[in-house]
Structures are given as C-alpha cells and as structure tokens.
Motif scaffolding. Structure first.
Motif, PDB file in Angstrom:
ATOM      1  N   ALA A 245      70.675  11.696  83.281  1.00 59.32           N
ATOM      2  CA  ALA A 245      71.359  10.840  83.758  1.00 59.32           C
ATOM      3  C   ALA A 245      71.496   9.529  82.905  1.00 59.32           C
ATOM      4  O   ALA A 245      70.521   9.385  82.046  1.00 59.32           O
ATOM      5  CB  ALA A 245      70.764  10.440  84.986  1.00 59.32           C
ATOM      6  N   TRP A 246      72.567   8.768  82.959  1.00 56.98           N
ATOM      7  CA  TRP A 246      72.853   7.611  82.343  1.00 56.98           C
ATOM      8  C   TRP A 246      71.634   6.669  82.590  1.00 56.98           C
ATOM      9  O   TRP A 246      71.417   6.304  83.767  1.00 56.98           O
ATOM     10  CB  TRP A 246      74.258   6.964  82.653  1.00 56.98           C
ATOM     11  N   GLY A 247      70.926   6.003  81.620  1.00 51.60           N
ATOM     12  CA  GLY A 247      69.765   5.106  82.009  1.00 51.60           C
ATOM     13  C   GLY A 247      68.563   6.001  82.104  1.00 51.60           C
ATOM     14  O   GLY A 247      67.539   5.335  82.178  1.00 51.60           O
ATOM     15  N   GLY A 248      68.457   7.189  82.087  1.00 54.10           N
ATOM     16  CA  GLY A 248      67.463   8.007  82.109  1.00 54.10           C
ATOM     17  C   GLY A 248      66.482   8.050  80.902  1.00 54.10           C
ATOM     18  O   GLY A 248      66.789   7.694  79.813  1.00 54.10           O
ATOM     19  N   SER A 249      65.236   8.617  81.034  1.00 51.51           N
ATOM     20  CA  SER A 249      64.570   8.613  79.864  1.00 51.51           C
ATOM     21  C   SER A 249      63.858  10.015  79.604  1.00 51.51           C
ATOM     22  O   SER A 249      64.000  10.795  80.306  1.00 51.51           O
ATOM     23  CB  SER A 249      62.902   7.782  80.199  1.00 51.51           C
ATOM     24  N   LEU A 250      63.704  10.259  78.263  1.00 49.76           N
ATOM     25  CA  LEU A 250      63.344  11.429  77.609  1.00 49.76           C
ATOM     26  C   LEU A 250      62.113  11.282  76.901  1.00 49.76           C
ATOM     27  O   LEU A 250      61.750  10.417  76.217  1.00 49.76           O
ATOM     28  CB  LEU A 250      64.212  11.888  76.635  1.00 49.76           C
ATOM     29  N   ILE A 251      60.994  12.152  77.352  1.00 44.80           N
ATOM     30  CA  ILE A 251      59.467  12.034  76.821  1.00 44.80           C
ATOM     31  C   ILE A 251      59.457  13.283  76.075  1.00 44.80           C
ATOM     32  O   ILE A 251      59.525  14.538  76.756  1.00 44.80           O
ATOM     33  CB  ILE A 251      58.644  11.860  77.873  1.00 44.80           C
ATOM     34  N   LEU A 252      59.325  13.446  74.897  1.00 43.07           N
ATOM     35  CA  LEU A 252      59.076  14.743  74.022  1.00 43.07           C
ATOM     36  C   LEU A 252      57.670  14.730  73.413  1.00 43.07           C
ATOM     37  O   LEU A 252      57.331  13.686  72.682  1.00 43.07           O
ATOM     38  CB  LEU A 252      60.283  14.593  72.859  1.00 43.07           C
ATOM     39  N   SER A 253      57.450  15.857  73.157  1.00 44.98           N
ATOM     40  CA  SER A 253      55.784  16.134  72.518  1.00 44.98           C
ATOM     41  C   SER A 253      55.847  17.624  71.876  1.00 44.98           C
ATOM     42  O   SER A 253      56.720  18.130  72.195  1.00 44.98           O
ATOM     43  CB  SER A 253      54.710  15.702  73.402  1.00 44.98           C
ATOM     44  N   GLY A 254      54.471  17.950  71.475  1.00 43.03           N
ATOM     45  CA  GLY A 254      54.555  19.086  70.714  1.00 43.03           C
ATOM     46  C   GLY A 254      54.937  18.913  69.346  1.00 43.03           C
ATOM     47  O   GLY A 254      55.335  19.769  68.528  1.00 43.03           O
ATOM     48  N   ILE A 255      55.135  17.857  68.665  1.00 48.44           N
ATOM     49  CA  ILE A 255      55.746  17.256  67.458  1.00 48.44           C
ATOM     50  C   ILE A 255      54.584  16.713  66.670  1.00 48.44           C
ATOM     51  O   ILE A 255      53.764  15.820  67.002  1.00 48.44           O
ATOM     52  CB  ILE A 255      56.619  16.068  67.606  1.00 48.44           C
ATOM     53  N   LEU A 256      54.344  17.232  65.593  1.00 42.12           N
ATOM     54  CA  LEU A 256      53.530  16.740  64.482  1.00 42.12           C
ATOM     55  C   LEU A 256      53.885  15.443  63.885  1.00 42.12           C
ATOM     56  O   LEU A 256      55.305  15.112  63.874  1.00 42.12           O
ATOM     57  CB  LEU A 256      53.364  17.747  63.405  1.00 42.12           C
ATOM     58  N   GLU A 257      52.913  14.604  63.418  1.00 39.86           N
ATOM     59  CA  GLU A 257      53.399  13.197  62.946  1.00 39.86           C
ATOM     60  C   GLU A 257      54.480  13.367  61.696  1.00 39.86           C
ATOM     61  O   GLU A 257      55.406  12.777  61.778  1.00 39.86           O
ATOM     62  CB  GLU A 257      52.072  12.564  62.286  1.00 39.86           C
ATOM     63  N   THR A 258      54.294  14.586  61.033  1.00 37.26           N
ATOM     64  CA  THR A 258      55.286  14.764  59.837  1.00 37.26           C
ATOM     65  C   THR A 258      56.636  15.200  60.315  1.00 37.26           C
ATOM     66  O   THR A 258      57.597  15.267  59.542  1.00 37.26           O
ATOM     67  CB  THR A 258      54.733  15.876  58.936  1.00 37.26           C
ATOM     68  N   GLN A 259      56.825  15.549  61.495  1.00 36.37           N
ATOM     69  CA  GLN A 259      58.080  16.151  62.026  1.00 36.37           C
ATOM     70  C   GLN A 259      58.856  14.916  62.906  1.00 36.37           C
ATOM     71  O   GLN A 259      59.883  15.267  63.535  1.00 36.37           O
ATOM     72  CB  GLN A 259      57.799  17.321  62.725  1.00 36.37           C
ATOM     73  N   ARG A 260      58.139  13.798  62.902  1.00 38.75           N
ATOM     74  CA  ARG A 260      58.920  12.955  63.886  1.00 38.75           C
ATOM     75  C   ARG A 260      60.080  12.492  63.617  1.00 38.75           C
ATOM     76  O   ARG A 260      60.977  12.222  64.328  1.00 38.75           O
ATOM     77  CB  ARG A 260      57.684  11.518  63.771  1.00 38.75           C
ATOM     78  N   GLU A 261      60.284  12.136  62.377  1.00 40.02           N
ATOM     79  CA  GLU A 261      61.565  11.825  61.829  1.00 40.02           C
ATOM     80  C   GLU A 261      62.535  12.788  61.755  1.00 40.02           C
ATOM     81  O   GLU A 261      63.844  12.340  62.507  1.00 40.02           O
ATOM     82  CB  GLU A 261      61.486  11.121  60.464  1.00 40.02           C
ATOM     83  N   LYS A 262      62.575  13.742  61.617  1.00 40.95           N
ATOM     84  CA  LYS A 262      63.509  14.786  61.938  1.00 40.95           C
ATOM     85  C   LYS A 262      64.010  14.913  63.445  1.00 40.95           C
ATOM     86  O   LYS A 262      65.164  15.204  63.514  1.00 40.95           O
ATOM     87  CB  LYS A 262      62.886  16.162  61.353  1.00 40.95           C
ATOM     88  N   VAL A 263      62.845  14.788  64.266  1.00 33.13           N
ATOM     89  CA  VAL A 263      63.026  14.981  65.751  1.00 33.13           C
ATOM     90  C   VAL A 263      64.063  13.897  66.076  1.00 33.13           C
ATOM     91  O   VAL A 263      65.010  13.990  66.847  1.00 33.13           O
ATOM     92  CB  VAL A 263      61.946  15.125  66.177  1.00 33.13           C
ATOM     93  N   LEU A 264      63.858  12.746  65.714  1.00 34.96           N
ATOM     94  CA  LEU A 264      64.337  11.540  66.180  1.00 34.96           C
ATOM     95  C   LEU A 264      65.645  11.318  65.619  1.00 34.96           C
ATOM     96  O   LEU A 264      66.576  11.115  66.289  1.00 34.96           O
ATOM     97  CB  LEU A 264      63.721  10.082  65.631  1.00 34.96           C
ATOM     98  N   ALA A 265      66.095  11.884  64.349  1.00 38.22           N
ATOM     99  CA  ALA A 265      67.223  12.089  63.804  1.00 38.22           C
ATOM    100  C   ALA A 265      68.321  13.026  64.546  1.00 38.22           C
ATOM    101  O   ALA A 265      69.291  12.562  64.826  1.00 38.22           O
ATOM    102  CB  ALA A 265      67.135  12.653  62.268  1.00 38.22           C
ATOM    103  N   SER A 266      67.627  14.244  65.148  1.00 39.56           N
ATOM    104  CA  SER A 266      68.670  14.958  65.750  1.00 39.56           C
ATOM    105  C   SER A 266      68.751  14.607  67.161  1.00 39.56           C
ATOM    106  O   SER A 266      69.951  14.783  67.469  1.00 39.56           O
ATOM    107  CB  SER A 266      67.773  16.205  65.985  1.00 39.56           C
ATOM    108  N   TYR A 267      68.096  13.676  67.788  1.00 45.46           N
ATOM    109  CA  TYR A 267      68.411  13.142  68.912  1.00 45.46           C
ATOM    110  C   TYR A 267      69.368  11.739  68.630  1.00 45.46           C
ATOM    111  O   TYR A 267      70.008  11.138  69.552  1.00 45.46           O
ATOM    112  CB  TYR A 267      67.279  12.554  69.842  1.00 45.46           C
ATOM    113  N   ARG A 268      69.037  11.003  67.900  1.00 45.06           N
ATOM    114  CA  ARG A 268      69.976   9.724  67.320  1.00 45.06           C
ATOM    115  C   ARG A 268      71.379  10.153  67.157  1.00 45.06           C
ATOM    116  O   ARG A 268      72.298   9.499  67.698  1.00 45.06           O
ATOM    117  CB  ARG A 268      69.556   9.096  66.222  1.00 45.06           C
TER     118      ARG A 268
END
Length: 294
Positions: A245-268
């Motif tokens: 929903a507009w204004g809603g929040s997404l909480i994601l995990s199961g992500i290694l520290e080394t994978q953080r930037e790639k995941v953020l880029a795909s959502y950006r």
C-alpha cells in the motif's frame, strides 16, 4: 534398546551457531535431529550434534558441508541410547527476547516477564524459532514499525513457523496473511497460530510468491515482512511494490551483510527506499518504504 551415533563438534558460541545453521539446512529433508547445546556457560562453549543410525554415510556429508570452514574443529563420534529427540533439542533452545517479544518453547513458558508478549514456538519441522539473527532482527523491526505506523493489515511471506505473523498479530489487532511455499511449514504454522491464540487474526496459506487468490483479496498490504533469501527477494521486488500500500512498510531479511547493497539496489529501482538496517550475526534486516524519511 536402539543404539544411535552422535556426530558432533565443540566450538564457541558464534562458530557453533554458524555450524548449526549449515547442518540444520543440510539434514532438514533427511529428518535427522540436529542440536546446539551449551556445555560450558562460563566460557560459552557449545556442542553441535547430528544424530544418525548411519554414521558412515552421514559423516562425509558433514565434512563436505563444513569444508575448510571447520579449521581446527574436530568431528567426533559417540554412541548413545535411544533418545526423546524433542526433549533433547529443547535442551539447547533457550528463550529469545526481541523488541517486546519473548520467544520460547513450552518448557520455558513460565519465564515470560510482565508486559512481554510471549510467542510459543517449539523446535519442529518449520524454520523460525526466533534464535536465528534474521528472525530476531525482524521481530525487533516489526516492533518499531507497528509502534510508529499502526498498519491496518499485514503479509508474512515465507512464514515458516509463523513466528513473525504471530508477533504482528499480538502487537496489533489486524488481519495477517501468512504464506509459505512448503505445505508442511504451513501445517506447522497453523498449529502455532492456534497454540498462540491468534487464529482469528492470522490466515495461513500455501502459496508460491504472490500467486494465490488470498493475495488479491487482502492486498494492498500496509506491512509486508519477508524473511527468506536474498536472491528470491530481489526477484520478487516488482511484486512486492505492486502489493504494498502507498505509505506502507517492507521488512526484508534472510540477507547476508555482503548481499545488502544488491538487495537495496533491486528495490530502489522499484521506488522503494532504505529506512533502516539492523545487523545480527552477519545477517541484516532491512526496512524500506516508497519514500525515504530518515
């Protein structure tokens, strides 16, 4: 009396948790009991054990999984009599406190403090007892987001034991859809939902991604929580945005520290921006929204 073999390594707390996670994943489909028990509280020394009737077949698999990561850890054998596996696994399963939550097995029910929200999850077939860094990180983030945003509905995608769905339902009187690709996990999730007294709020369904009629009826969601793995999270980014929903929040995990930037880029790329990161034991939990606020 039936004789089984215990294959085990002794290690410090952090290393033992890492070894336990790898072995638990390796032998999940085999149904072999895997335990992580503290043997020296002062020095935080643990034994990670796999129990089997076929040690000659299982030992090479353990060595392959651990590989060079074991370094100086010695894999040892011990013959043991028949064991109550549920009781044994619970010996090393201590309660976890995360945010307002107290995640515990039935054997620790009486340890809940005043004002804590108890989530009772016993060791079983479905992933998620609150002890993994991704699960506790999600519970902490859920506490923060619900306190600030007061969502009206929620989705727990890849629910496993339903620990996160139960947590949401205990914090807020809202409908929660909990889905998993594994029907066994969904059956366990439903049992946990009933046991924790939130069956009126939490609906469990077997679903692959967002492909289920219940998604169409419940979406858009004010809160989506997905504790799975980095690659499927990146693949699901467009669908996450579509069902949020507009204004809603997404909480994601199961992500290694080394994978953080790639995941953020795909959502950006989907117009979902980073709000906060929680780090636990080499894993990260991310909070994203359609608009960056801090």
């Amino acid at each position: 009396m039936t004789t089984q073999t215990r294959l085990f390594v002794t290690a410090g707390k952090i290393e033992a948790e890492r070894v336990f996670t790898m072995l638990e994943r390796e032998f999940e489909e085999d149904g072999l009991p895997v335990s992580n028990a503290e043997i020296d509280e002062d020095r935080e020394i643990f034994e990670v054990s796999v129990y089997t009737f076929e040690p000659d077949e299982i030992e090479p698999r353990i060595r392959d999984v651990l590989g060079s990561d074991t370094f100086s850890l010695e894999l040892m054998r011990e013959q043991v009599p028949d064991i109550d596996w549920v009781a044994h696994s619970l010996e090393g399963l201590r309660p976890v406190r995360a945010g307002r939550f107290f995640v515990h097995g039935s054997h620790d029910r009486d340890k809940r403090r005043v004002n804590e929200l108890g989530i009772e999850i016993d060791a079983g077939q479905a992933f998620g007892t609150g002890h993994h860094g991704t699960t506790s990180g999600c519970l902490d983030m859920i506490s923060e987001v619900i306190r600030r945003e007061h969502p009206r509905n929620a989705l727990d995608l890849g629910t496993g034991s339903a620990v996160l769905a139960i947590g949401i339902a205990k914090l807020a009187p809202i409908p929660v859809l909990a889905t998993d690709i594994d029907p066994v996990a969904v059956a366990v999730a439903q049992e946990n939902v009933v046991k924790n007294g939130v069956a009126a709020r939490v609906q469990t369904e077997t679903a692959t991604g967002f492909h289920h009629p219940s998604m169409r009826f419940a979406a858009p969601f004010d809160l989506i929580v997905a504790n799975i793995l980095a690659r499927p999270l990146m693949q699901l980014a467009p669908e996450m945005r579509k069902h949020l929903a507009w204004g809603g929040s997404l909480i994601l995990s199961g992500i290694l520290e080394t994978q953080r930037e790639k995941v953020l880029a795909s959502y950006r790329v989907q117009g979902l921006f980073h709000q906060k990161t929680l780090r636990r034991e080499g894993w990260v939990t991310l909070h994203l929204k359609a608009k960056a606020t801090y």
